[in-house]
Design a protein around this motif. Sequence first.
Motif, PDB file in Angstrom:
ATOM      1  N   ALA A  22     -32.680  36.803 -33.506  1.00  0.00           N
ATOM      2  CA  ALA A  22     -32.175  36.479 -32.173  1.00  0.00           C
ATOM      3  C   ALA A  22     -33.120  35.537 -31.437  1.00  0.00           C
ATOM      4  N   LEU A  23     -34.428  35.820 -31.487  1.00  0.00           N
ATOM      5  CA  LEU A  23     -35.398  34.985 -30.771  1.00  0.00           C
ATOM      6  C   LEU A  23     -35.513  33.600 -31.406  1.00  0.00           C
ATOM      7  N   ALA A  24     -35.482  33.540 -32.739  1.00  0.00           N
ATOM      8  CA  ALA A  24     -35.515  32.234 -33.408  1.00  0.00           C
ATOM      9  C   ALA A  24     -34.309  31.396 -33.010  1.00  0.00           C
ATOM     10  N   THR A  25     -33.147  32.033 -32.930  1.00  0.00           N
ATOM     11  CA  THR A  25     -31.923  31.343 -32.522  1.00  0.00           C
ATOM     12  C   THR A  25     -32.033  30.827 -31.088  1.00  0.00           C
ATOM     13  N   LEU A  26     -32.478  31.684 -30.195  1.00  0.00           N
ATOM     14  CA  LEU A  26     -32.576  31.310 -28.782  1.00  0.00           C
ATOM     15  C   LEU A  26     -33.600  30.199 -28.554  1.00  0.00           C
ATOM     16  N   ILE A  27     -34.761  30.302 -29.204  1.00  0.00           N
ATOM     17  CA  ILE A  27     -35.807  29.292 -29.002  1.00  0.00           C
ATOM     18  C   ILE A  27     -35.382  27.949 -29.591  1.00  0.00           C
ATOM     19  N   ALA A  28     -34.767  27.969 -30.785  1.00  0.00           N
ATOM     20  CA  ALA A  28     -34.304  26.720 -31.395  1.00  0.00           C
ATOM     21  C   ALA A  28     -33.225  26.059 -30.538  1.00  0.00           C
ATOM     22  N   ALA A  29     -32.274  26.856 -30.063  1.00  0.00           N
ATOM     23  CA  ALA A  29     -31.162  26.299 -29.281  1.00  0.00           C
ATOM     24  C   ALA A  29     -31.624  25.865 -27.893  1.00  0.00           C
ATOM     25  N   PHE A  30     -32.486  26.669 -27.243  1.00  0.00           N
ATOM     26  CA  PHE A  30     -32.963  26.302 -25.899  1.00  0.00           C
ATOM     27  C   PHE A  30     -33.841  25.059 -25.948  1.00  0.00           C
ATOM     28  N   GLY A  31     -34.741  24.991 -26.922  1.00  0.00           N
ATOM     29  CA  GLY A  31     -35.660  23.856 -26.986  1.00  0.00           C
ATOM     30  C   GLY A  31     -35.006  22.569 -27.414  1.00  0.00           C
ATOM     31  N   SER A  32     -33.841  22.641 -28.046  1.00  0.00           N
ATOM     32  CA  SER A  32     -33.212  21.431 -28.591  1.00  0.00           C
ATOM     33  C   SER A  32     -31.806  21.195 -28.037  1.00  0.00           C
ATOM     34  N   SER A  33     -30.873  22.104 -28.315  1.00  0.00           N
ATOM     35  CA  SER A  33     -29.474  21.908 -27.894  1.00  0.00           C
ATOM     36  C   SER A  33     -29.357  21.860 -26.374  1.00  0.00           C
ATOM     37  N   PHE A  34     -30.142  22.679 -25.679  1.00  0.00           N
ATOM     38  CA  PHE A  34     -30.130  22.691 -24.218  1.00  0.00           C
ATOM     39  C   PHE A  34     -30.380  21.296 -23.663  1.00  0.00           C
ATOM     40  N   GLN A  35     -31.318  20.573 -24.291  1.00  0.00           N
ATOM     41  CA  GLN A  35     -31.673  19.245 -23.778  1.00  0.00           C
ATOM     42  C   GLN A  35     -30.535  18.246 -23.946  1.00  0.00           C
ATOM     43  N   TYR A  36     -29.765  18.411 -25.008  1.00  0.00           N
ATOM     44  CA  TYR A  36     -28.584  17.565 -25.208  1.00  0.00           C
ATOM     45  C   TYR A  36     -27.681  17.677 -23.982  1.00  0.00           C
ATOM     46  N   GLY A  37     -27.321  18.904 -23.630  1.00  0.00           N
ATOM     47  CA  GLY A  37     -26.438  19.107 -22.482  1.00  0.00           C
ATOM     48  C   GLY A  37     -27.069  18.677 -21.179  1.00  0.00           C
ATOM     49  N   TYR A  38     -28.346  18.977 -21.015  1.00  0.00           N
ATOM     50  CA  TYR A  38     -29.039  18.639 -19.761  1.00  0.00           C
ATOM     51  C   TYR A  38     -29.017  17.131 -19.528  1.00  0.00           C
ATOM     52  N   ASN A  39     -29.299  16.354 -20.566  1.00  0.00           N
ATOM     53  CA  ASN A  39     -29.368  14.898 -20.405  1.00  0.00           C
ATOM     54  C   ASN A  39     -28.000  14.236 -20.351  1.00  0.00           C
ATOM     55  N   VAL A  40     -26.966  14.927 -20.837  1.00  0.00           N
ATOM     56  CA  VAL A  40     -25.602  14.419 -20.641  1.00  0.00           C
ATOM     57  C   VAL A  40     -25.272  14.368 -19.160  1.00  0.00           C
ATOM     58  N   SER A  41     -25.685  15.403 -18.413  1.00  0.00           N
ATOM     59  CA  SER A  41     -25.271  15.560 -17.024  1.00  0.00           C
ATOM     60  C   SER A  41     -26.326  15.183 -15.996  1.00  0.00           C
ATOM     61  N   ALA A  42     -27.589  15.007 -16.426  1.00  0.00           N
ATOM     62  CA  ALA A  42     -28.694  14.831 -15.469  1.00  0.00           C
ATOM     63  C   ALA A  42     -28.564  13.579 -14.621  1.00  0.00           C
ATOM     64  N   VAL A  43     -27.921  12.533 -15.143  1.00  0.00           N
ATOM     65  CA  VAL A  43     -27.828  11.280 -14.388  1.00  0.00           C
ATOM     66  C   VAL A  43     -26.592  11.229 -13.492  1.00  0.00           C
ATOM     67  N   ASN A  44     -25.761  12.272 -13.532  1.00  0.00           N
ATOM     68  CA  ASN A  44     -24.514  12.230 -12.767  1.00  0.00           C
ATOM     69  C   ASN A  44     -24.742  12.383 -11.264  1.00  0.00           C
ATOM     70  N   SER A  45     -25.290  13.518 -10.854  1.00  0.00           N
ATOM     71  CA  SER A  45     -25.439  13.793  -9.416  1.00  0.00           C
ATOM     72  C   SER A  45     -26.348  12.802  -8.689  1.00  0.00           C
ATOM     73  N   PRO A  46     -27.515  12.444  -9.259  1.00  0.00           N
ATOM     74  CA  PRO A  46     -28.372  11.492  -8.534  1.00  0.00           C
ATOM     75  C   PRO A  46     -28.029  10.032  -8.790  1.00  0.00           C
ATOM     76  N   SER A  47     -26.848   9.747  -9.301  1.00  0.00           N
ATOM     77  CA  SER A  47     -26.515   8.379  -9.708  1.00  0.00           C
ATOM     78  C   SER A  47     -26.627   7.386  -8.555  1.00  0.00           C
ATOM     79  N   GLN A  48     -26.167   7.784  -7.349  1.00  0.00           N
ATOM     80  CA  GLN A  48     -26.203   6.829  -6.238  1.00  0.00           C
ATOM     81  C   GLN A  48     -27.633   6.497  -5.841  1.00  0.00           C
TER      82      GLN A  48
END
Length: 512
Positions: A22-48
């Motif tokens: 469980a911990l290996a799954t969470l750490i691998a997904a949080f450290g990597s997959s999380f960033q994929y989603g974060y950077n997809v949306s990070a430029v949206n709100s502060p775009s202006q």
Amino acid sequence: MADTEEWGKPVERKGRLTVVLALATLIAAFGSSFQYGYNVSAVNSPSQFMQQFYNTTYTERYHSPMEENVLTLLWSLSVSMFPLGGFFGSLMVAPLVNKFGRKGTLLFNNIFSIVPAIMMGVSEIAKSYEIIIVARFIVGICAGLSSNVVPMYLGEIAPKNLRGALGIVPQLFITVGILCAQVLGIRNILGNSTGWTLMLGLTGIPAAIQLLLLPFFPESPRYMLIQNGDEKKATKALQRLRGWDDVDSELLEMRQEDQSEKAEGHLSVFSLLSQRSLRWQLISIVVMNMGQQLSGVNAIYYYADSIYGSAGVKESDIQYVTVGTGAVNVFMTVTAVFIVEASGRRLLLLCGFGICCGACVLLTVALNLQETVTWMPYVSIACVIIYVIGHAIGPSPIPYVVATEMFRQTARPAAFMVAGSVHWLSNFIVGLIFPFLERGLGPYSFIIFAVICLVTLIYIWLVVPETKKKTFLEVFQMFAKRNKVELNLGDGDLPLKELKESPEDAQKATPF
């Protein structure tokens, strides 16, 4: 192996979700997959505010304001460099996982997160929007690698009965990353003129956490045994992951797989393209990944605020509607984790693309009527949310699960490279052209996405079979007629060793 005996026959022990797994799954997904989603949306709100920074920097350099077309192009590049980097990251998957292993590649990949995080964090001080564009490309490489390596790592450390559920965990963390970026993008938090650089720089934190913690967890046992030939380390890793000492049955499966690999050899991308017996499987993963991205899902996340603004939502309310959309996305992805084994892959894909198609058509109508009907903005919001629901249950998480089940071990790395390349190129195209589509076609831009959803749905209905609980041989047999090949155990397409993972599986799979 077996922990009890029934009528003189060994009963196979069922894999369980241990703390280490469980911990290996969470750490691998949080450290990597999380960033994929974060950077997809990070430029949206502060775009202006970011575009204001682009304009101000340009004016200070050249003593004249930036033309609107130039600003649109630069902003499109800022958005689309991320998926372009993802494409190049996908091309790096095979050589890196073979050299460094699955866990080793994830650790190495953190370079492509920490470095651009620092670059984006200092961009305003350096008065350079070019730094942001380059950093988005580098962090895209991180996402391209992680989107392929995390599912591979989790699939290889998970027991058979948990592979389906754990296979969707990376997509779950992608949606959590999107939601976190949307929450931090609220004006009163970091989505403002002073906080946007910090918001972009925060992507380095998950990478740092993974860099510190993941070394304490096992490498893929299959990688250590099959590719490194180190049975002792593979045994110790399996024992930690399973929570018991008797792992002989899994080691036996790996040895059989190793013998199969030696008999067949690894398929390169070029040899994969020439395999007649895999032709329609390959076409299917290409169509599903193109449909997944060209259906417009990332246009929703890259430009959500712009879309809601076009729909007539009050500017002060847009950020909260965006966060609500992200929360729905997370909830529906969690739902997919629990229903994928019961409902099957094909049904979720068909329902998902059907819902997305209908939502795009309704959104087009709602955007056209917003000037004449006062409550139409609420319909537009509902359409976007319905679209997100449809995408979250099928098109977002299922294509990689199906790709795993359509290809045997020797062909899977090359298949993932093809799928990942198509995924990120399509993502890049949407990110680059959507602002121009929105300016040129207005509300009718979503009709294009509706057509793509419909075409993908029709293809899945006609070609893609249900792969749930099917053996490799059964999946090959379903495609054999369409591929116009005849499968038999002696032709090298599917060695006998691969069929006999267990007597029960062989009995179910063998048609003779």
